[in-house]
Design an enzyme around this catalytic site. Structure first.
Site, PDB file in Angstrom:
ATOM      1  N   ARG A  65       4.250   6.110  14.392  1.00 21.55           N
ATOM      2  CA  ARG A  65       4.434   6.706  13.059  1.00 21.55           C
ATOM      3  C   ARG A  65       3.892   8.127  13.062  1.00 21.55           C
ATOM      4  O   ARG A  65       2.786   8.353  13.566  1.00 21.55           O
ATOM      5  CB  ARG A  65       3.691   5.878  12.002  1.00 21.55           C
ATOM      6  CG  ARG A  65       4.074   6.258  10.582  1.00 21.55           C
ATOM      7  CD  ARG A  65       3.300   5.458   9.555  1.00 21.55           C
ATOM      8  NE  ARG A  65       2.033   6.095   9.242  1.00 21.55           N
ATOM      9  CZ  ARG A  65       1.024   5.507   8.580  1.00 21.55           C
ATOM     10  NH1 ARG A  65       1.147   4.249   8.168  1.00 21.55           N
ATOM     11  NH2 ARG A  65      -0.081   6.169   8.330  1.00 21.55           N
ATOM     12  N   ASP A 115       0.361   4.836   2.076  1.00 22.88           N
ATOM     13  CA  ASP A 115      -0.450   5.154   3.260  1.00 22.88           C
ATOM     14  C   ASP A 115      -1.674   6.009   2.934  1.00 22.88           C
ATOM     15  O   ASP A 115      -1.562   7.049   2.270  1.00 22.88           O
ATOM     16  CB  ASP A 115       0.415   5.857   4.317  1.00 22.88           C
ATOM     17  CG  ASP A 115       1.376   4.884   4.974  1.00 22.88           C
ATOM     18  OD1 ASP A 115       1.008   3.708   5.147  1.00 22.88           O
ATOM     19  OD2 ASP A 115       2.504   5.304   5.300  1.00 22.88           O
ATOM     20  N   HIS A 166       4.704   0.076   0.363  1.00 21.42           N
ATOM     21  CA  HIS A 166       5.438  -0.711   1.352  1.00 21.42           C
ATOM     22  C   HIS A 166       4.546  -1.796   1.928  1.00 21.42           C
ATOM     23  O   HIS A 166       3.308  -1.761   1.788  1.00 21.42           O
ATOM     24  CB  HIS A 166       6.016   0.180   2.449  1.00 21.42           C
ATOM     25  CG  HIS A 166       5.001   0.928   3.233  1.00 21.42           C
ATOM     26  ND1 HIS A 166       4.345   2.029   2.747  1.00 21.42           N
ATOM     27  CD2 HIS A 166       4.508   0.730   4.483  1.00 21.42           C
ATOM     28  CE1 HIS A 166       3.511   2.487   3.644  1.00 21.42           C
ATOM     29  NE2 HIS A 166       3.572   1.714   4.725  1.00 21.42           N
ATOM     30  N   HIS A 169       0.837  -1.208   0.000  1.00 22.16           N
ATOM     31  CA  HIS A 169       0.000   0.000   0.000  1.00 22.16           C
ATOM     32  C   HIS A 169       0.867   1.251   0.000  1.00 22.16           C
ATOM     33  O   HIS A 169       2.066   1.218   0.297  1.00 22.16           O
ATOM     34  CB  HIS A 169      -0.917   0.027   1.224  1.00 22.16           C
ATOM     35  CG  HIS A 169      -0.184   0.136   2.530  1.00 22.16           C
ATOM     36  ND1 HIS A 169       0.568  -0.896   3.048  1.00 22.16           N
ATOM     37  CD2 HIS A 169      -0.061   1.164   3.402  1.00 22.16           C
ATOM     38  CE1 HIS A 169       1.112  -0.520   4.196  1.00 22.16           C
ATOM     39  NE2 HIS A 169       0.753   0.731   4.431  1.00 22.16           N
TER      40      HIS A 169
HETATM   41  C1  SIN Z   1       2.828   1.031   7.982  1.00 20.51           C
HETATM   42  O1  SIN Z   1       2.996   2.215   8.216  1.00 20.51           O
HETATM   43  O2  SIN Z   1       2.177   0.632   7.031  1.00 20.51           O
HETATM   44  C2  SIN Z   1       3.518   0.024   8.883  1.00 20.51           C
HETATM   45  C3  SIN Z   1       4.884  -0.250   8.410  1.00 20.51           C
HETATM   46  C4  SIN Z   1       5.639  -1.147   9.346  1.00 20.51           C
HETATM   47  O3  SIN Z   1       5.141  -1.453  10.447  1.00 20.51           O
HETATM   48  O4  SIN Z   1       6.747  -1.536   9.007  1.00 20.51           O
END
Ligand code: SIN
Length: 272
Positions: free
Chosen positions: A263, A103, A248, A101
Site C-alpha cells: 500500500r 487509515d 473500509h 477504519h
Molecule cells: C488496509 O489498508 O486497511 C488493508 C485493506 C485490505 O487489505 O484490503
C-alpha cells in the site's frame, strides 16, 4: 462531462467505480491524471484491474496526488519507507484493517488516500468492503446532525498498534489526535462522519457513557450495507480510496491462504 482518456463505470450509486483505459505501469498524462482524480472525487473509491506495477511505479502514481505518508508503526520493506506491507498467511495473527477504519486517523494530519496493489490473492474471499461516510452522514436525522455538529473525538494508535509489530518497543509513542466528529471534504465540500471503531476512543467533553452510546449508534449506522461497495480482488488489482470520506474493512475469511501486496498512502491535511 465525458472522459477523454479513461472509462469510468460506477459500481453503486453511492460509492465505487471501476476505471479502465489506463496503464498505471506507464507515466500518466495531465488529462489522464485529472480524469482519475475527478473519478476519485466523484466515487470516493476507484478500482483498476491488471496493473502489475512495481514499487517505483506504485509510488510514482501515489506522488501525483501528494507527498507520501510513512506509517507510524508497520515496518516497511528495505529502502521503501513509504510502503506499507499488506500480507497474510498461515502464520499471521492479525491482518491489516480487520475492523472498520479510516487509515491512520490517529495522525494529526491523517492520510488523504491509500492505494493498495495486491499481487497474490486467495482463491476466493479476502474482499475489501468500503463504505461512504458522506452517504452515512446524509442519512442521519437532522436532530442527530445538529447534535454532532461541533463535537470532537479522540483518535489513538496505541490500542491498535502496540504489540503488533516486530519493531515495537516500549519507548515507541503512537499518535493520538483530536478531530471533528463530522468533517468537511476539502475538495467536494461534502460532510462525512469521521469516527471509526479502530482508532476513535471517545467523543470529547461529554460523559463517557454518552460517548459510548453515540459511538455505538454511529458505528452500526456507518456499517449499513446501503452505503457500501464490496471489492473482489484479482492478482494485480489496485484500489484507491479517499480516507476523508470512506471507511473500509478487510475480510479475513481465507485463512490459511496467502494474500499479499503493498500500500502507498498519500499525506492529507488536518480535518475540519
Ligand atoms: C488496509 O489498508 O486497511 C488493508 C485493506 C485490505 O487489505 O484490503
Amino acid at each position: 462531462m465525458e472522459n477523454e482518456t479513461i472509462q469510468v463505470t460506477s459500481l453503486t450509486p453511492r460509492i465505487g467505480a471501476e476505471i479502465t483505459g489506463v496503464k498505471l505501469t506507464e507515466p500518466l498524462g495531465n488529462q489522464q491524471f485529472q480524469e482519475i482524480h475527478d473519478a476519485l472525487m466523484e466515487h470516493s473509491v476507484i478500482f483498476f484491474r491488471n496493473q502489475p506495477v512495481d514499487v517505483h511505479q506504485h509510488k510514482d502514481f501515489g506522488r501525483l496526488f501528494g507527498d507520501l505518508h510513512i506509517h507510524p508503526g508497520s515496518p516497511p520493506p528495505p529502502d521503501h519507507p513509504e510502503i506499507l506491507i499488506v500480507h497474510a498467511d498461515k502464520n499471521s495473527k492479525h491482518i491489516a484493517g480487520e475492523n472498520w477504519h479510516s487509515d491512520v486517523s490517529c495522525d494529526a494530519e491523517p492520510p488523504m488516500g491509500s492505494i493498495l496493489h495486491l499481487w497474490e490473492v486467495p482463491k476466493s474471499g479476502g474482499d475489501t468492503l468500503f463504505a461512504s461516510m458522506n452517504a452515512a452522514y446524509d442519512a442521519l436525522s437532522e436532530r442527530m446532525k445538529e447534535y454532532l455538529d461541533g463535537l470532537y473525538a479522540t483518535h489513538s494508535g496505541e490500542q491498535i498498534y502496540r504489540g503488533r509489530y516486530s519493531n515495537d518497543d516500549t519507548n515507541m509513542v503512537y499518535p493520538k489526535s483530536t478531530h471533528p466528529v463530522v468533517r468537511t471534504h476539502p475538495i467536494t465540500g461534502k460532510k462525512s462522519i469521521y469516527v471509526n471503531k479502530t482508532f476513535t476512543t471517545h467523543i470529547n467533553d461529554v460523559p463517557r457513557e454518552e460517548s459510548d452510546g453515540i459511538l455505538a449508534f454511529l458505528y452500526d449506522h456507518c456499517a449499513k450495507p446501503d452505503y457500501q461497495v464490496r471489492f473482489k480482488w484479482q492478482p494485480h488489482s489496485v484500489a484507491f480510496w479517499d480516507n476523508r470520506c470512506v471507511q473500509h474493512l478487510a475480510l479475513w475469511d481465507y485463512y490459511p491462504q496467502v494474500r499479499s501486496g503493498y500500500r502507498v498512502t498519500v499525506k492529507g491535511e488536518r480535518p475540519f
